[in-house]
Design a protein around this motif. Sequence first.
Motif, PDB file in Angstrom:
ATOM      1  N   ALA A 117     -28.295  30.511  11.899  1.00  0.00           N
ATOM      2  CA  ALA A 117     -29.030  31.541  12.635  1.00  0.00           C
ATOM      3  C   ALA A 117     -28.062  32.483  13.331  1.00  0.00           C
ATOM      4  N   THR A 118     -28.174  33.782  13.045  1.00  0.00           N
ATOM      5  CA  THR A 118     -27.177  34.762  13.473  1.00  0.00           C
ATOM      6  C   THR A 118     -27.829  35.924  14.217  1.00  0.00           C
ATOM      7  N   VAL A 119     -27.127  36.404  15.234  1.00  0.00           N
ATOM      8  CA  VAL A 119     -27.529  37.585  15.994  1.00  0.00           C
ATOM      9  C   VAL A 119     -26.402  38.605  15.898  1.00  0.00           C
ATOM     10  N   LEU A 120     -26.723  39.820  15.498  1.00  0.00           N
ATOM     11  CA  LEU A 120     -25.716  40.873  15.433  1.00  0.00           C
ATOM     12  C   LEU A 120     -25.643  41.608  16.764  1.00  0.00           C
ATOM     13  N   CYS A 121     -24.424  41.792  17.253  1.00  0.00           N
ATOM     14  CA  CYS A 121     -24.172  42.507  18.498  1.00  0.00           C
ATOM     15  C   CYS A 121     -23.178  43.635  18.232  1.00  0.00           C
ATOM     16  N   PRO A 122     -23.383  44.801  18.829  1.00  0.00           N
ATOM     17  CA  PRO A 122     -22.331  45.818  18.754  1.00  0.00           C
ATOM     18  C   PRO A 122     -21.092  45.310  19.471  1.00  0.00           C
ATOM     19  N   ASN A 123     -19.957  45.903  19.167  1.00  0.00           N
ATOM     20  CA  ASN A 123     -18.694  45.473  19.770  1.00  0.00           C
ATOM     21  C   ASN A 123     -17.828  46.708  20.007  1.00  0.00           C
ATOM     22  N   PRO A 124     -17.647  47.132  21.263  1.00  0.00           N
ATOM     23  CA  PRO A 124     -17.991  46.542  22.559  1.00  0.00           C
ATOM     24  C   PRO A 124     -19.503  46.432  22.767  1.00  0.00           C
ATOM     25  N   PHE A 125     -19.886  45.684  23.831  1.00  0.00           N
ATOM     26  CA  PHE A 125     -21.284  45.368  23.976  1.00  0.00           C
ATOM     27  C   PHE A 125     -21.620  44.935  25.408  1.00  0.00           C
ATOM     28  N   TYR A 126     -22.918  44.835  25.665  1.00  0.00           N
ATOM     29  CA  TYR A 126     -23.449  44.326  26.926  1.00  0.00           C
ATOM     30  C   TYR A 126     -23.526  42.812  26.797  1.00  0.00           C
ATOM     31  N   GLN A 127     -22.897  42.079  27.705  1.00  0.00           N
ATOM     32  CA  GLN A 127     -22.660  40.647  27.494  1.00  0.00           C
ATOM     33  C   GLN A 127     -23.934  39.815  27.431  1.00  0.00           C
ATOM     34  N   ILE A 128     -25.037  40.327  27.910  1.00  0.00           N
ATOM     35  CA  ILE A 128     -26.310  39.601  27.809  1.00  0.00           C
ATOM     36  C   ILE A 128     -26.662  39.318  26.355  1.00  0.00           C
ATOM     37  N   TYR A 129     -26.284  40.223  25.431  1.00  0.00           N
ATOM     38  CA  TYR A 129     -26.592  39.993  24.019  1.00  0.00           C
ATOM     39  C   TYR A 129     -25.972  38.685  23.547  1.00  0.00           C
ATOM     40  N   GLU A 130     -24.719  38.502  23.874  1.00  0.00           N
ATOM     41  CA  GLU A 130     -24.003  37.295  23.458  1.00  0.00           C
ATOM     42  C   GLU A 130     -24.614  36.055  24.105  1.00  0.00           C
ATOM     43  N   GLY A 131     -24.846  36.115  25.415  1.00  0.00           N
ATOM     44  CA  GLY A 131     -25.400  34.961  26.126  1.00  0.00           C
ATOM     45  C   GLY A 131     -26.782  34.593  25.628  1.00  0.00           C
ATOM     46  N   ALA A 132     -27.598  35.598  25.342  1.00  0.00           N
ATOM     47  CA  ALA A 132     -28.944  35.336  24.835  1.00  0.00           C
ATOM     48  C   ALA A 132     -28.887  34.627  23.491  1.00  0.00           C
ATOM     49  N   ALA A 164     -27.952  38.178   5.478  1.00  0.00           N
ATOM     50  CA  ALA A 164     -28.897  37.181   4.964  1.00  0.00           C
ATOM     51  C   ALA A 164     -29.221  36.101   5.995  1.00  0.00           C
ATOM     52  N   LYS A 165     -28.322  35.860   6.957  1.00  0.00           N
ATOM     53  CA  LYS A 165     -28.548  34.850   7.997  1.00  0.00           C
ATOM     54  C   LYS A 165     -29.050  35.451   9.310  1.00  0.00           C
ATOM     55  N   GLY A 198     -35.737  40.467   6.936  1.00  0.00           N
ATOM     56  CA  GLY A 198     -36.733  39.931   7.859  1.00  0.00           C
ATOM     57  C   GLY A 198     -36.315  39.818   9.309  1.00  0.00           C
ATOM     58  N   PHE A 199     -35.179  40.400   9.699  1.00  0.00           N
ATOM     59  CA  PHE A 199     -34.748  40.262  11.084  1.00  0.00           C
ATOM     60  C   PHE A 199     -35.466  41.251  12.008  1.00  0.00           C
ATOM     61  N   VAL A 200     -35.432  40.947  13.300  1.00  0.00           N
ATOM     62  CA  VAL A 200     -36.025  41.790  14.337  1.00  0.00           C
ATOM     63  C   VAL A 200     -34.936  42.677  14.937  1.00  0.00           C
ATOM     64  N   ILE A 201     -35.307  43.908  15.261  1.00  0.00           N
ATOM     65  CA  ILE A 201     -34.400  44.851  15.912  1.00  0.00           C
ATOM     66  C   ILE A 201     -34.821  45.002  17.372  1.00  0.00           C
ATOM     67  N   ALA A 202     -33.913  44.699  18.293  1.00  0.00           N
ATOM     68  CA  ALA A 202     -34.142  44.928  19.722  1.00  0.00           C
ATOM     69  C   ALA A 202     -33.329  46.149  20.125  1.00  0.00           C
ATOM     70  N   SER A 203     -34.009  47.215  20.501  1.00  0.00           N
ATOM     71  CA  SER A 203     -33.356  48.482  20.805  1.00  0.00           C
ATOM     72  C   SER A 203     -33.271  48.675  22.318  1.00  0.00           C
ATOM     73  N   ASP A 204     -32.065  48.508  22.848  1.00  0.00           N
ATOM     74  CA  ASP A 204     -31.803  48.632  24.282  1.00  0.00           C
ATOM     75  C   ASP A 204     -31.561  50.106  24.600  1.00  0.00           C
ATOM     76  N   GLU A 205     -32.485  50.714  25.353  1.00  0.00           N
ATOM     77  CA  GLU A 205     -32.447  52.160  25.579  1.00  0.00           C
ATOM     78  C   GLU A 205     -32.434  52.518  27.064  1.00  0.00           C
ATOM     79  N   CYS A 206     -31.746  51.688  27.869  1.00  0.00           N
ATOM     80  CA  CYS A 206     -31.828  51.887  29.317  1.00  0.00           C
ATOM     81  C   CYS A 206     -31.087  53.132  29.800  1.00  0.00           C
ATOM     82  N   TYR A 207     -30.240  53.740  28.959  1.00  0.00           N
ATOM     83  CA  TYR A 207     -29.524  54.958  29.360  1.00  0.00           C
ATOM     84  C   TYR A 207     -30.147  56.225  28.768  1.00  0.00           C
TER      85      TYR A 207
END
Length: 401
Positions: A117-132, A164-165, A198-207
Amino acid sequence: MNPLLSRLQPYPFERLRQLHAGVTPNPAYKPISLGIGEPRHATPQLIKDALTGSLTGLASYPGTLGEPKLRQAMSDWLARRYGLKVDPSTQILPVNGSREALFSLAQTILDPSKPGATVLCPNPFYQIYEGAALLAGAEPWFVPSDPARNFAVDWAGVPEAVWAKTQLIFVCSPGNPAGAVMPLDEWKTLFELSDRYGFVIASDECYSEIYFRDEAPLGGLEAAVKLGRHDFKNLISLTSLSKRSNVPGLRSGFVAGDAALIKPFLLYRTYHGSAMSPIVQAASLAAWADEQHVIANRAMYREKFAAVTPLLSAVMDVALPDAGFYLWAGIPERFKGSDTAFSRELFAAYNVVVLPGSYLAREALGHNPGAGRVRMALVAETAECVEAAQRIVQFIQSQSH
């Protein structure tokens, strides 16, 4: 204890405190911090009035779904801002700030029983993505960024075996720290990949509401509609009042998107105990219903960025971002790529705090894309930001002799 907790890394600001420990900054200068992205403009009076005028709400338990009039105000804002039609009863949920929602959304979406099970994070990134990702039992995979495109995410750099993962990807647009806005063609690519895997996209748009050019940043839901995806399949957008309305202490935002995801997210949140206080709901309704304070706030940021960016660009690799309130600056060659040394020595000599870029990224594919850069949050008043910039210029010039 949950063994996954041991996988969490120290937060960037804790690392910054450790970096500066034992340093006595030059007492000739008053302290100026550009380190933490905490809005410091005044909170609008209309929000304060709504907050204090609704104290009777303390006498009742809030519902996790939120008041219908608040969700309607959120839906109305999406209509004004993006031209969207979003059902307030099935496609919107109030949340206690985007950080809380980013974390809890991952716990709702991810299935760690599936191998890899894999989560893609941008790099650099907001650390909550990794912790979540880690606390949901998944593995983060850090997507490379492209310095040639203002550190925009290079989605083409993700191997097919990783796609794929992948169960969830975090998109941050406008980005933190570089402020890049993702264009429509990249949204199209991600939607096609989501349909395939089949993955979900979470779009963080706080700025999204702090921008410097005439055209407002494209949002994820807006991109979906432009591409004919009116049901927002596998897409959740997250936004917040913290930066838009200068109320980080209110802890208020909302998520919107695919009703098939909102329903289980509501179930999770009901057990999670994350209902928004009635008085916060009242203040939030007032904030989402008013745009004049947002326009005034954006004008203040435009003024300070127009004053600060030319000063720093004369001595650093830095340019006006698409949006957000950060400058993402390359340090001079004299520091040999050590953003930590730059931060520590600047603090000691001129009492200015900046955040090392390497603290905002992870080494991946043999490289830390934040190395050799620093993030500067221009959140203070213009005069203080200009003074900080002038000190940084003096510091760099003093090092070149």
